[in-house]
Design a protein around this motif. Structure first.
Motif, PDB file in Angstrom:
ATOM      1  N   VAL A   1       0.861  -1.182   0.000  1.00  0.00           N
ATOM      2  CA  VAL A   1       0.000   0.000   0.000  1.00  0.00           C
ATOM      3  C   VAL A   1       0.896   1.231   0.000  1.00  0.00           C
ATOM      4  CG1 VAL A   1      -1.748   1.312   1.235  1.00  0.00           C
ATOM      5  CG2 VAL A   1      -1.842  -1.186   1.230  1.00  0.00           C
TER       6      VAL A   1
ATOM      7  N   LEU B   1       1.471   4.959   0.493  1.00  0.00           N
ATOM      8  CA  LEU B   1       0.898   6.133   1.151  1.00  0.00           C
ATOM      9  C   LEU B   1       1.741   7.356   0.787  1.00  0.00           C
ATOM     10  CD1 LEU B   1       0.120   4.586   4.648  1.00  0.00           C
ATOM     11  CD2 LEU B   1      -1.392   4.839   2.677  1.00  0.00           C
TER      12      LEU B   1
ATOM     13  N   ASN C   1      -6.703   3.310   4.472  1.00  0.00           N
ATOM     14  CA  ASN C   1      -6.063   3.470   3.161  1.00  0.00           C
ATOM     15  C   ASN C   1      -6.975   4.235   2.206  1.00  0.00           C
ATOM     16  OD1 ASN C   1      -3.884   2.006   4.083  1.00  0.00           O
ATOM     17  ND2 ASN C   1      -4.698   0.056   3.321  1.00  0.00           N
TER      18      ASN C   1
END
Length: 352
Positions: free
Chosen positions: A4, A6, A91
């Motif tokens: 993920v 970010l 998220n």
């Protein structure tokens, strides 16, 4: 584990792949209904050669009556595929709300499900084609037209209807056709919308990525009524507040299959590389039975004694030992198959 990212700024639109354009959509038969079933059974009449009418016979002058035979082809859906993905609420927020449920569904349909189904369908139709032509070399600019016309001739000789014939080629071969036949450059808006890039004789030409083709396959032609590509489940759902997940759960399922219709099998024609098609079985009579053999090492042979096609018939038996000599007049039909190769032509042997 999934990564993920970010990063700082997610205010840009979500990057999406090009929309996948299915090749087979609307180009195969929908005459058979799989609704509520895992398999369907197709029954066909098995015919025999005509008799001579005997006007001097004291009995039935048409010949001795016998029961009309039939064959069964069982079509069982082969694939049941799925995906299950979560989007964490944290998220989702920190990536500027880009990963919506709809976006995830669209991505999986476009990038995974649709391409996988198309590749499977192409491989299954080629593996079970009613006619398998071989070529000593891959088509080139100066041979592509000859190869395409050979496929059309095979369909013509088998009396396949000229309407709704399609020929699927790797895109590079389509380019060869454009160069060798100016008629293939006559593209109309209507054709383009259906994925058809031109015509050669009775064949509507379709192009796709060479990576979709199984090894050894150069081209595949089919008449619409000869192939069935059922999809019984093709759905996706987005669930909120699933126990154990702070966010959404996105799931999808795809149940489908691909089949050549036995009675119309000659309407599916594959052109393959020389050496990738199994050699047809030979029949040897000896002692009290019949023996089958194939020059293709490791091939498995299947046969029938009821006049049905061993490539598709539910009555086909694997050959494991000598077959006790059938009654005189029985027609034995046999085919050789091997994983990674295309099926052989069907051998016919009249028992005496």
């Amino acid at each position: 584990m999934a990564t993920v990212n970010l990063n700082t700024d997610y205010r840009q639109p979500l990057a999406e792949a090009f929309e996948y354009a299915p090749v087979f959509a609307g180009k195969t038969t929908d005459a058979y209904a799989w609704r509520g079933a895992n398999a369907v059974v197709l029954t066909e009449i098995v015919t025999e050669p005509l008799n001579d009418y005997d006007r001097t016979a004291s009995g039935n002058r048409y010949g001795t009556p016998s029961e009309v035979g039939d064959a069964r082809q069982i079509l069982t859906l082969q694939r049941d595929r799925s995906f299950s993905k979560a989007v964490d609420r944290g998220n989702y927020q920190e990536q500027n709300y880009l990963k919506t449920g709809a976006a995830v569904v669209k991505a999986y349909l476009n990038e995974q499900a649709a391409p996988e189904m198309e590749r499977f369908m192409l491989a299954e139709l080629a593996a079970n084609a009613g006619q398998v032509l071989t070529a000593d070399a891959a088509p080139a600019k100066d041979t592509i037209l000859e190869a395409v016309l050979a496929v059309e001739t095979a369909m013509d000789d088998a009396r396949v209807p000229k309407k709704d014939r399609f020929l699927l080629l790797p895109n590079a071969y389509v380019a060869y056709l454009r160069e060798s036949l100016t008629a293939c450059n006559d593209i109309t808006d209507r054709m383009l919308l259906k994925g058809i890039v031109g015509n050669v004789g009775s064949l509507h030409i379709l192009g796709t990525s060479a990576s979709d083709f199984p090894a050894g396959l150069y081209m595949l032609a089919w008449q619409k009524q000869s192939a069935a590509l059922p999809k019984t489940i093709e759905d996706a759902k987005v669930s909120n507040d699933v126990p154990g997940i702070s966010g959404i759960l996105v799931e999808g399922r795809f149940r489908y299959g691909a089949f050549v219709v036995s009675k119309r099998a000659n309407g599916v024609v594959a052109m393959v590389a020389s050496g990738t098609r199994c050699e047809a079985p030979t029949v040897t009579a000896g002692g009290t039975g019949l023996s089958l053999s194939s020059a293709t090492s490791g091939a498995t042979m299947f046969y029938t004694l009821d006049g049905t096609d061993p490539r598709y018939s539910a009555s086909a038996l694997p050959y494991t030992a000598q077959i006790p000599t059938p009654a005189s007049g029985t027609v034995l039909r046999a085919v050789a198959k091997k994983a990674g190769m295309f099926a052989s032509p069907v051998t016919e042997y009249l028992c005496v």
